[in-house]
Motif scaffolding. Structure first.
Motif, PDB file in Angstrom:
ATOM      1  N   ASN A   1       0.818  -1.209   0.000  1.00 39.16           N
ATOM      2  CA  ASN A   1       0.000   0.000   0.000  1.00 39.16           C
ATOM      3  C   ASN A   1       0.858   1.267   0.000  1.00 39.16           C
ATOM      4  O   ASN A   1       0.488   2.265  -0.624  1.00 39.16           O
ATOM      5  N   MET A   2       1.994   1.236   0.680  1.00 38.39           N
ATOM      6  CA  MET A   2       2.874   2.404   0.679  1.00 38.39           C
ATOM      7  C   MET A   2       3.489   2.629  -0.703  1.00 38.39           C
ATOM      8  O   MET A   2       3.626   3.771  -1.146  1.00 38.39           O
ATOM      9  N   VAL A   3       3.842   1.560  -1.396  1.00 40.17           N
ATOM     10  CA  VAL A   3       4.368   1.697  -2.764  1.00 40.17           C
ATOM     11  C   VAL A   3       3.277   2.254  -3.678  1.00 40.17           C
ATOM     12  O   VAL A   3       3.543   3.145  -4.498  1.00 40.17           O
ATOM     13  N   ILE A   4       2.049   1.762  -3.530  1.00 42.33           N
ATOM     14  CA  ILE A   4       0.942   2.298  -4.321  1.00 42.33           C
ATOM     15  C   ILE A   4       0.766   3.781  -4.019  1.00 42.33           C
ATOM     16  O   ILE A   4       0.587   4.599  -4.927  1.00 42.33           O
ATOM     17  N   GLY A   5       0.817   4.137  -2.744  1.00 43.82           N
ATOM     18  CA  GLY A   5       0.677   5.538  -2.357  1.00 43.82           C
ATOM     19  C   GLY A   5       1.755   6.417  -2.962  1.00 43.82           C
ATOM     20  O   GLY A   5       1.472   7.511  -3.460  1.00 43.82           O
ATOM     21  N   PHE A   6       2.993   5.943  -2.940  1.00 43.37           N
ATOM     22  CA  PHE A   6       4.078   6.734  -3.521  1.00 43.37           C
ATOM     23  C   PHE A   6       3.878   6.910  -5.025  1.00 43.37           C
ATOM     24  O   PHE A   6       4.043   8.014  -5.559  1.00 43.37           O
ATOM     25  N   LEU A   7       3.518   5.834  -5.709  1.00 38.82           N
ATOM     26  CA  LEU A   7       3.325   5.921  -7.158  1.00 38.82           C
ATOM     27  C   LEU A   7       2.158   6.820  -7.538  1.00 38.82           C
ATOM     28  O   LEU A   7       2.242   7.590  -8.494  1.00 38.82           O
ATOM     29  N   VAL A   8       1.065   6.742  -6.780  1.00 36.91           N
ATOM     30  CA  VAL A   8      -0.085   7.611  -7.048  1.00 36.91           C
ATOM     31  C   VAL A   8       0.287   9.064  -6.783  1.00 36.91           C
ATOM     32  O   VAL A   8      -0.035   9.956  -7.567  1.00 36.91           O
ATOM     33  N   GLY A   9       0.981   9.317  -5.684  1.00 39.92           N
ATOM     34  CA  GLY A   9       1.397  10.681  -5.373  1.00 39.92           C
ATOM     35  C   GLY A   9       2.338  11.234  -6.422  1.00 39.92           C
ATOM     36  O   GLY A   9       2.198  12.384  -6.860  1.00 39.92           O
ATOM     37  N   TRP A  10       3.288  10.430  -6.839  1.00 39.44           N
ATOM     38  CA  TRP A  10       4.262  10.860  -7.837  1.00 39.44           C
ATOM     39  C   TRP A  10       3.598  11.140  -9.183  1.00 39.44           C
ATOM     40  O   TRP A  10       3.841  12.169  -9.802  1.00 39.44           O
TER      41      TRP A  10
ATOM     42  N   VAL B   1     -11.763   5.906   8.984  1.00 32.37           N
ATOM     43  CA  VAL B   1     -11.001   5.715   7.745  1.00 32.37           C
ATOM     44  C   VAL B   1     -11.376   6.788   6.727  1.00 32.37           C
ATOM     45  O   VAL B   1     -10.498   7.347   6.050  1.00 32.37           O
ATOM     46  N   ILE B   2     -12.652   7.107   6.633  1.00 33.92           N
ATOM     47  CA  ILE B   2     -13.087   8.151   5.704  1.00 33.92           C
ATOM     48  C   ILE B   2     -12.498   9.496   6.096  1.00 33.92           C
ATOM     49  O   ILE B   2     -11.979  10.235   5.249  1.00 33.92           O
ATOM     50  N   ALA B   3     -12.541   9.823   7.388  1.00 32.33           N
ATOM     51  CA  ALA B   3     -11.995  11.102   7.853  1.00 32.33           C
ATOM     52  C   ALA B   3     -10.493  11.180   7.628  1.00 32.33           C
ATOM     53  O   ALA B   3      -9.969  12.217   7.188  1.00 32.33           O
ATOM     54  N   THR B   4      -9.791  10.099   7.910  1.00 33.38           N
ATOM     55  CA  THR B   4      -8.345  10.079   7.696  1.00 33.38           C
ATOM     56  C   THR B   4      -8.017  10.238   6.219  1.00 33.38           C
ATOM     57  O   THR B   4      -7.079  10.953   5.859  1.00 33.38           O
ATOM     58  N   THR B   5      -8.785   9.605   5.364  1.00 27.33           N
ATOM     59  CA  THR B   5      -8.569   9.724   3.926  1.00 27.33           C
ATOM     60  C   THR B   5      -8.770  11.160   3.458  1.00 27.33           C
ATOM     61  O   THR B   5      -7.938  11.697   2.713  1.00 27.33           O
ATOM     62  N   LEU B   6      -9.845  11.792   3.896  1.00 24.04           N
ATOM     63  CA  LEU B   6     -10.134  13.159   3.463  1.00 24.04           C
ATOM     64  C   LEU B   6      -9.120  14.161   4.006  1.00 24.04           C
ATOM     65  O   LEU B   6      -8.585  14.986   3.254  1.00 24.04           O
ATOM     66  N   VAL B   7      -8.839  14.093   5.295  1.00 29.53           N
ATOM     67  CA  VAL B   7      -7.890  15.043   5.899  1.00 29.53           C
ATOM     68  C   VAL B   7      -6.479  14.792   5.382  1.00 29.53           C
ATOM     69  O   VAL B   7      -5.759  15.725   5.011  1.00 29.53           O
ATOM     70  N   GLY B   8      -6.073  13.537   5.320  1.00 29.87           N
ATOM     71  CA  GLY B   8      -4.738  13.213   4.818  1.00 29.87           C
ATOM     72  C   GLY B   8      -4.558  13.584   3.360  1.00 29.87           C
ATOM     73  O   GLY B   8      -3.496  14.070   2.961  1.00 29.87           O
ATOM     74  N   GLY B   9      -5.596  13.384   2.560  1.00 27.95           N
ATOM     75  CA  GLY B   9      -5.518  13.768   1.155  1.00 27.95           C
ATOM     76  C   GLY B   9      -5.402  15.268   0.979  1.00 27.95           C
ATOM     77  O   GLY B   9      -4.586  15.756   0.191  1.00 27.95           O
TER      78      GLY B   9
ATOM     79  N   ALA C   1      -7.195  24.156  -5.859  1.00 24.99           N
ATOM     80  CA  ALA C   1      -6.825  23.036  -6.741  1.00 24.99           C
ATOM     81  C   ALA C   1      -5.933  22.033  -6.006  1.00 24.99           C
ATOM     82  O   ALA C   1      -6.016  20.833  -6.260  1.00 24.99           O
ATOM     83  N   ALA C   2      -5.101  22.527  -5.079  1.00 21.78           N
ATOM     84  CA  ALA C   2      -4.233  21.633  -4.318  1.00 21.78           C
ATOM     85  C   ALA C   2      -5.050  20.718  -3.411  1.00 21.78           C
ATOM     86  O   ALA C   2      -4.764  19.517  -3.297  1.00 21.78           O
ATOM     87  N   ILE C   3      -6.065  21.270  -2.772  1.00 21.99           N
ATOM     88  CA  ILE C   3      -6.924  20.444  -1.916  1.00 21.99           C
ATOM     89  C   ILE C   3      -7.678  19.415  -2.758  1.00 21.99           C
ATOM     90  O   ILE C   3      -7.750  18.230  -2.401  1.00 21.99           O
ATOM     91  N   ASN C   4      -8.221  19.862  -3.882  1.00 19.28           N
ATOM     92  CA  ASN C   4      -8.902  18.919  -4.793  1.00 19.28           C
ATOM     93  C   ASN C   4      -7.937  17.863  -5.322  1.00 19.28           C
ATOM     94  O   ASN C   4      -8.311  16.689  -5.466  1.00 19.28           O
ATOM     95  N   ASN C   5      -6.728  18.274  -5.609  1.00 19.43           N
ATOM     96  CA  ASN C   5      -5.700  17.350  -6.082  1.00 19.43           C
ATOM     97  C   ASN C   5      -5.401  16.297  -5.013  1.00 19.43           C
ATOM     98  O   ASN C   5      -5.278  15.108  -5.311  1.00 19.43           O
ATOM     99  N   GLY C   6      -5.281  16.742  -3.768  1.00 26.46           N
ATOM    100  CA  GLY C   6      -5.019  15.808  -2.678  1.00 26.46           C
ATOM    101  C   GLY C   6      -6.163  14.837  -2.460  1.00 26.46           C
ATOM    102  O   GLY C   6      -5.944  13.652  -2.219  1.00 26.46           O
TER     103      GLY C   6
ATOM    104  N   ARG D   1       0.198  17.693 -10.988  1.00 27.30           N
ATOM    105  CA  ARG D   1      -0.859  18.705 -10.992  1.00 27.30           C
ATOM    106  C   ARG D   1      -0.613  19.830  -9.998  1.00 27.30           C
ATOM    107  O   ARG D   1      -1.501  20.634  -9.762  1.00 27.30           O
ATOM    108  N   ALA D   2       0.550  19.878  -9.392  1.00 32.20           N
ATOM    109  CA  ALA D   2       0.843  20.923  -8.408  1.00 32.20           C
ATOM    110  C   ALA D   2       1.081  22.253  -9.112  1.00 32.20           C
ATOM    111  O   ALA D   2       1.459  22.304 -10.277  1.00 32.20           O
ATOM    112  N   GLY D   3       0.845  23.341  -8.384  1.00 30.57           N
ATOM    113  CA  GLY D   3       1.122  24.663  -8.905  1.00 30.57           C
ATOM    114  C   GLY D   3      -0.081  25.377  -9.465  1.00 30.57           C
ATOM    115  O   GLY D   3       0.064  26.323 -10.230  1.00 30.57           O
ATOM    116  N   ARG D   4      -1.272  24.964  -9.089  1.00 30.43           N
ATOM    117  CA  ARG D   4      -2.479  25.586  -9.640  1.00 30.43           C
ATOM    118  C   ARG D   4      -3.286  26.357  -8.604  1.00 30.43           C
ATOM    119  O   ARG D   4      -4.408  26.758  -8.883  1.00 30.43           O
ATOM    120  N   GLY D   5      -2.769  26.500  -7.393  1.00 29.52           N
ATOM    121  CA  GLY D   5      -3.475  27.242  -6.362  1.00 29.52           C
ATOM    122  C   GLY D   5      -3.925  26.357  -5.211  1.00 29.52           C
ATOM    123  O   GLY D   5      -3.853  25.128  -5.281  1.00 29.52           O
TER     124      GLY D   5
END
Length: 146
Positions: A41-50, A123-131, A63-68, A56-60
Protein backbone atom coordinates in the motif's frame (compact mmCIF):
# COMPACT_ATOMS: atom_id res chain seq x y z
CA UNK A 1 10.56 14.51 -14.86
CA UNK A 2 11.41 14.48 -11.15
CA UNK A 3 10.30 17.56 -9.25
CA UNK A 4 10.05 18.44 -5.60
CA UNK A 5 6.26 18.45 -5.74
CA UNK A 6 6.24 14.89 -7.12
CA UNK A 7 8.59 13.71 -4.38
CA UNK A 8 6.64 15.41 -1.60
CA UNK A 9 3.31 14.15 -2.97
CA UNK A 10 4.68 10.62 -3.20
CA UNK A 11 6.05 10.68 0.34
CA UNK A 12 2.84 12.20 1.73
CA UNK A 13 0.61 9.61 0.08
CA UNK A 14 2.95 6.81 1.17
CA UNK A 15 2.58 8.06 4.75
CA UNK A 16 -1.18 8.29 4.29
CA UNK A 17 -1.20 4.72 2.99
CA UNK A 18 0.76 3.62 6.08
CA UNK A 19 -1.70 5.29 8.45
CA UNK A 20 -4.73 3.95 6.57
CA UNK A 21 -3.26 0.45 6.47
CA UNK A 22 -2.72 0.52 10.23
CA UNK A 23 -6.32 1.66 10.70
CA UNK A 24 -7.75 -0.97 8.36
CA UNK A 25 -5.88 -3.98 9.76
CA UNK A 26 -7.97 -4.24 12.99
CA UNK A 27 -11.17 -4.02 10.93
CA UNK A 28 -10.38 -7.14 8.90
CA UNK A 29 -11.37 -10.65 10.06
CA UNK A 30 -9.34 -12.06 12.90
CA UNK A 31 -6.50 -14.34 11.87
CA UNK A 32 -6.04 -12.73 8.46
CA UNK A 33 -2.46 -12.92 7.22
CA UNK A 34 -1.43 -9.44 6.09
CA UNK A 35 2.08 -10.24 4.84
CA UNK A 36 3.30 -7.25 2.82
CA UNK A 37 -0.01 -5.39 3.10
CA UNK A 38 1.47 -2.16 4.48
CA UNK A 39 4.48 -2.21 2.17
CA UNK A 40 2.41 -2.77 -0.97
CA UNK A 41 0.00 0.00 0.00
CA UNK A 42 2.87 2.40 0.68
CA UNK A 43 4.37 1.70 -2.76
CA UNK A 44 0.94 2.30 -4.32
CA UNK A 45 0.68 5.54 -2.36
CA UNK A 46 4.08 6.73 -3.52
CA UNK A 47 3.32 5.92 -7.16
CA UNK A 48 -0.09 7.61 -7.05
CA UNK A 49 1.40 10.68 -5.37
CA UNK A 50 4.26 10.86 -7.84
CA UNK A 51 2.21 10.34 -10.99
CA UNK A 52 -1.15 11.94 -10.23
CA UNK A 53 -0.66 14.55 -7.53
CA UNK A 54 2.85 15.74 -8.28
CA UNK A 55 2.16 16.53 -11.89
CA UNK A 56 -0.86 18.71 -10.99
CA UNK A 57 0.84 20.92 -8.41
CA UNK A 58 1.12 24.66 -8.90
CA UNK A 59 -2.48 25.59 -9.64
CA UNK A 60 -3.48 27.24 -6.36
CA UNK A 61 -4.74 26.30 -2.92
CA UNK A 62 -8.22 25.14 -3.93
CA UNK A 63 -6.83 23.04 -6.74
CA UNK A 64 -4.23 21.63 -4.32
CA UNK A 65 -6.92 20.44 -1.92
CA UNK A 66 -8.90 18.92 -4.79
CA UNK A 67 -5.70 17.35 -6.08
CA UNK A 68 -5.02 15.81 -2.68
CA UNK A 69 -8.55 14.45 -2.36
CA UNK A 70 -8.30 12.99 -5.86
CA UNK A 71 -4.99 11.38 -4.98
CA UNK A 72 -6.43 9.87 -1.78
CA UNK A 73 -9.44 8.42 -3.62
CA UNK A 74 -7.20 6.99 -6.34
CA UNK A 75 -4.99 5.50 -3.60
CA UNK A 76 -8.04 3.76 -2.11
CA UNK A 77 -9.13 2.53 -5.56
CA UNK A 78 -5.75 1.05 -6.50
CA UNK A 79 -5.24 -0.34 -3.01
CA UNK A 80 -8.58 -2.13 -3.19
CA UNK A 81 -7.84 -3.41 -6.68
CA UNK A 82 -4.36 -4.75 -5.87
CA UNK A 83 -5.42 -6.34 -2.58
CA UNK A 84 -8.49 -7.87 -4.26
CA UNK A 85 -6.32 -9.33 -7.01
CA UNK A 86 -4.07 -10.83 -4.36
CA UNK A 87 -7.13 -12.28 -2.59
CA UNK A 88 -8.35 -13.76 -5.87
CA UNK A 89 -4.97 -15.36 -6.57
CA UNK A 90 -4.91 -16.75 -3.04
CA UNK A 91 -8.36 -18.27 -3.52
CA UNK A 92 -7.45 -19.55 -6.99
CA UNK A 93 -4.49 -21.44 -5.54
CA UNK A 94 -6.97 -23.23 -3.29
CA UNK A 95 -9.07 -24.28 -6.34
CA UNK A 96 -12.09 -22.14 -5.45
CA UNK A 97 -12.94 -21.19 -9.04
CA UNK A 98 -14.16 -23.27 -11.96
CA UNK A 99 -12.64 -21.07 -14.65
CA UNK A 100 -10.72 -17.89 -15.36
CA UNK A 101 -13.84 -15.77 -15.88
CA UNK A 102 -15.18 -16.72 -12.48
CA UNK A 103 -11.82 -15.80 -10.97
CA UNK A 104 -11.81 -12.40 -12.68
CA UNK A 105 -15.35 -11.69 -11.49
CA UNK A 106 -14.33 -12.65 -7.97
CA UNK A 107 -11.98 -9.64 -7.90
CA UNK A 108 -15.02 -7.36 -7.84
CA UNK A 109 -16.76 -9.41 -5.15
CA UNK A 110 -13.65 -9.35 -2.98
CA UNK A 111 -13.23 -5.60 -3.53
CA UNK A 112 -16.86 -4.97 -2.58
CA UNK A 113 -16.36 -6.99 0.59
CA UNK A 114 -13.23 -5.04 1.49
CA UNK A 115 -14.97 -1.75 0.72
CA UNK A 116 -17.82 -2.51 3.11
CA UNK A 117 -15.27 -3.24 5.83
CA UNK A 118 -13.25 -0.05 5.37
CA UNK A 119 -16.19 2.37 5.01
CA UNK A 120 -16.10 3.48 8.63
CA UNK A 121 -15.96 7.11 9.78
CA UNK A 122 -12.36 7.06 11.03
CA UNK A 123 -11.00 5.72 7.75
CA UNK A 124 -13.09 8.15 5.70
CA UNK A 125 -12.00 11.10 7.85
CA UNK A 126 -8.35 10.08 7.70
CA UNK A 127 -8.57 9.72 3.93
CA UNK A 128 -10.13 13.16 3.46
CA UNK A 129 -7.89 15.04 5.90
CA UNK A 130 -4.74 13.21 4.82
CA UNK A 131 -5.52 13.77 1.16
CA UNK A 132 -6.14 17.49 1.63
CA UNK A 133 -2.93 17.90 3.65
CA UNK A 134 -0.97 15.94 1.06
CA UNK A 135 -2.26 18.20 -1.70
CA UNK A 136 -1.33 21.30 0.29
CA UNK A 137 2.15 19.93 1.01
CA UNK A 138 2.67 19.21 -2.67
CA UNK A 139 1.57 22.75 -3.55
CA UNK A 140 3.89 24.21 -0.92
CA UNK A 141 6.80 22.19 -2.29
CA UNK A 142 6.04 23.40 -5.82
CA UNK A 143 6.01 27.03 -4.67
CA UNK A 144 9.15 26.73 -2.57
CA UNK A 145 11.39 24.68 -4.89
CA UNK A 146 10.34 25.47 -8.45
Amino acid sequence: MPTSSRLVAGICLALLAFVLSRQIMPLMPEGMNFGYFIHVNMVIGFLVGWSIMGSRAGRGITAAINNGLTGAVVLIFWGLFVQSCYGMVDQAMNDRFDGPLEALLAIFDIAAGYLTVILVPIVIATTLVGGALSGLASELAWRRWR
